[in-house]
Motif scaffolding. Sequence first.
Motif, short mmCIF file in Angstrom:
data_model
loop_
_atom_site.label_atom_id
_atom_site.label_comp_id
_atom_site.label_asym_id
_atom_site.label_seq_id
_atom_site.Cartn_x
_atom_site.Cartn_y
_atom_site.Cartn_z
N MET A 228 0.82 -1.21 0.00
CA MET A 228 0.00 0.00 0.00
C MET A 228 0.86 1.27 0.00
N GLN A 229 1.93 1.25 0.81
CA GLN A 229 2.82 2.41 0.86
C GLN A 229 3.47 2.64 -0.50
N LEU A 232 0.91 4.06 -2.89
CA LEU A 232 0.67 5.48 -2.63
C LEU A 232 1.71 6.33 -3.37
N LEU A 247 10.48 7.33 1.72
CA LEU A 247 9.79 6.16 2.25
C LEU A 247 10.74 5.07 2.73
N MET A 328 11.69 10.79 15.75
CA MET A 328 10.91 10.47 14.54
C MET A 328 9.47 10.12 14.88
N GLY A 329 9.14 10.16 16.18
CA GLY A 329 7.76 9.85 16.57
C GLY A 329 7.46 8.37 16.54
N MET A 330 8.50 7.54 16.54
CA MET A 330 8.25 6.09 16.42
C MET A 330 8.60 5.36 17.70
N ALA B 92 -6.68 1.42 4.65
CA ALA B 92 -6.00 1.86 5.88
C ALA B 92 -5.44 3.25 5.64
N ALA B 93 -5.33 4.03 6.71
CA ALA B 93 -4.87 5.41 6.54
C ALA B 93 -3.46 5.43 5.95
N GLY B 94 -2.61 4.50 6.40
CA GLY B 94 -1.27 4.42 5.85
C GLY B 94 -0.46 5.69 5.98
N LEU B 95 -0.62 6.36 7.13
CA LEU B 95 0.20 7.55 7.36
C LEU B 95 1.61 7.10 7.74
N TYR B 96 2.61 7.90 7.40
CA TYR B 96 3.98 7.55 7.79
C TYR B 96 4.15 7.84 9.28
N PRO B 97 4.53 6.82 10.05
CA PRO B 97 4.63 7.03 11.50
C PRO B 97 5.70 8.05 11.88
N ARG B 99 6.27 10.85 10.34
CA ARG B 99 5.90 12.22 9.98
C ARG B 99 4.69 12.64 10.82
#
Lengths: 332, 262
Positions: A228-229, A232, A247, A328-330, B92-97, B99
């Motif tokens: 999916m990524q 996109l 990505l 990075m918010g992870m 699915a939203a598939g947002l980059y975690p 960002r």
Amino acid sequence: MTDATVATQGAMRRWPRWLSLPPVLAMVLALIAIWYVAAVPMNVHEVLTRAERAGIAVSPDSAVLRRDMSALALVARNPGTLGESWSLDRPRLPAPHQVLVELYDSTIVEEVTGRRGIVRTGSLSNRSLVYHGWVTLNATFVGFLIGTALGVVLAVGIVHSRVMDLSVMPWAIVSQTIPIVALAPMIIVVLYSIGIQGLLPKAVISAYLSFFPVVVGMVKGLRSPGAMQMDLMRTYNAPASTVLWKLRLPASVPYLFASLKIGIAASLVGAIVGELPVQQGGLGARMLAGSYYGQTAQIWAALILAAALAALLVWAVGWLERRTLARMGMAA
Amino acid sequence: MAQAPEPAVIRADHLDLTFQTDDGPVHALRDVTLDIPNGAFVSFIGPSGCGKTTLLRCIAALETPTGGSLTVNGMTADEARRARAYGYVFQAAGLYPWRTIGGNIRLPLEIMGFSKAEQRERVARVLDLVELSQFEKKFPWQLSGGMQQRASIARALAFDADILLMDEPFGALDEIVRDRLNEELLRLWDKTNKTIAFVTHSIPEAVYLSTHIVVMSPRPGRITDVIESPLPKERPLDIRDTPQFIEIAHRVREGLRAGYEE
């Protein structure tokens, strides 16, 4: 899902940190106890020889007979004459406190009071473990940087080119099946013949060991974005370079750090192995010198310093990992 | 169709797509002919395996049809993709975690080379559109599933493509959140005048949202019915209790059943 799920995240119950202290301490004490016990049979031949010289009756009284007897049997037959097991000058297995004394003598004492120590001369003594540790650390860092860079570049190539995927990966795997102790002297000789010596050959050996986990981890990480990524990115008509930067690379960061932890420990091993044939300083040189002169305490002290350095380096990478991922918010 | 003079934005003509698998060919789409007029809200509904997602992916040029013709904005689907003619919202939203919400919405803008000032302006505008303005600096994991999906819709809207392709965007959300998002989506569609193609497996959702409901059935994936909704453009949620609504829902259900019984 509702907005309330936000609150529950990150609130996992944990045991307080100090609760892990007793088991860790118990483990360390147990290991030290085993070490002390093991030192008795390991050193029994030397202990009995010295006792005999001092006029104490030992059983059997023939050195030749004793030489062929098992250590445990000698311990059993001479329970009263083992007093020197933990205080020999040249033990086969030094007791833990002897190693600690050697560590202390060859670091703080040597540098502070030694003729060539940093206090008197302003530079590290070449007889101190601090100096040798520093030499090894330098080679480790340079090797780690080369290895990591090489690993990342190879992984990017492997992910983007089917030819590289098919051609590089088998060689990378083969490279790790060759024992590094066999290869290290050849690398040093070959590099010496083209005029490269000193730090770099050791760093090359270090890089040779550390690039592999980085390649494997990064290939996995760069391929981790799901279909999916990737779709996109396709809907944005993004070129491969953009997919890589925006990505693949960010997605691979957790994988990279897992690899770096293995890589930095491997780098240290590589640097030490690279120092064995060169004998121009470093923990590897120190270990080999110790074994030449029967200075087992010196070997153990160098080993313990190497282990401590490895732990410190892996911890440092872990710290960097936590900081980077949090940024990075992870981190959740 | 509804507005006769409007040219078709998406035109499929005898479209076929056959996947070759180890168990023989699978006819994902067969003989699909469909015109989607400008400004329409078209729902594709049908059981799984009916090819509704595949059809949407063909329009997005994520799949390549094996027969027939397909034009988007008068171009081939792939040319339209290159021209960035559509925004795509996945299940699915598939947002980059890594960002923030703002950063995720900025992603397509960065790739498409908008200026920094324009990026800021557009991010603010679409965040406002989906009512997430105060969440710009938050990371995705700090938002609920419904909010994440709204952010992903904002991301698809940010670069102002005329077409919005949505693949079961609310499929993973609970009924209450889904109702609210449906309402919001209608409001968005009204404000932006986009053409929306929307895949769903919920009959009420399809009837509530659409100007055209395309009923599909599986093996081979094909269109069995196209229903033009007589419902007004203004649609409060309780329109779902009106006889008119129930009648359309009934026709959709009949269409789905007919597809099964064949």
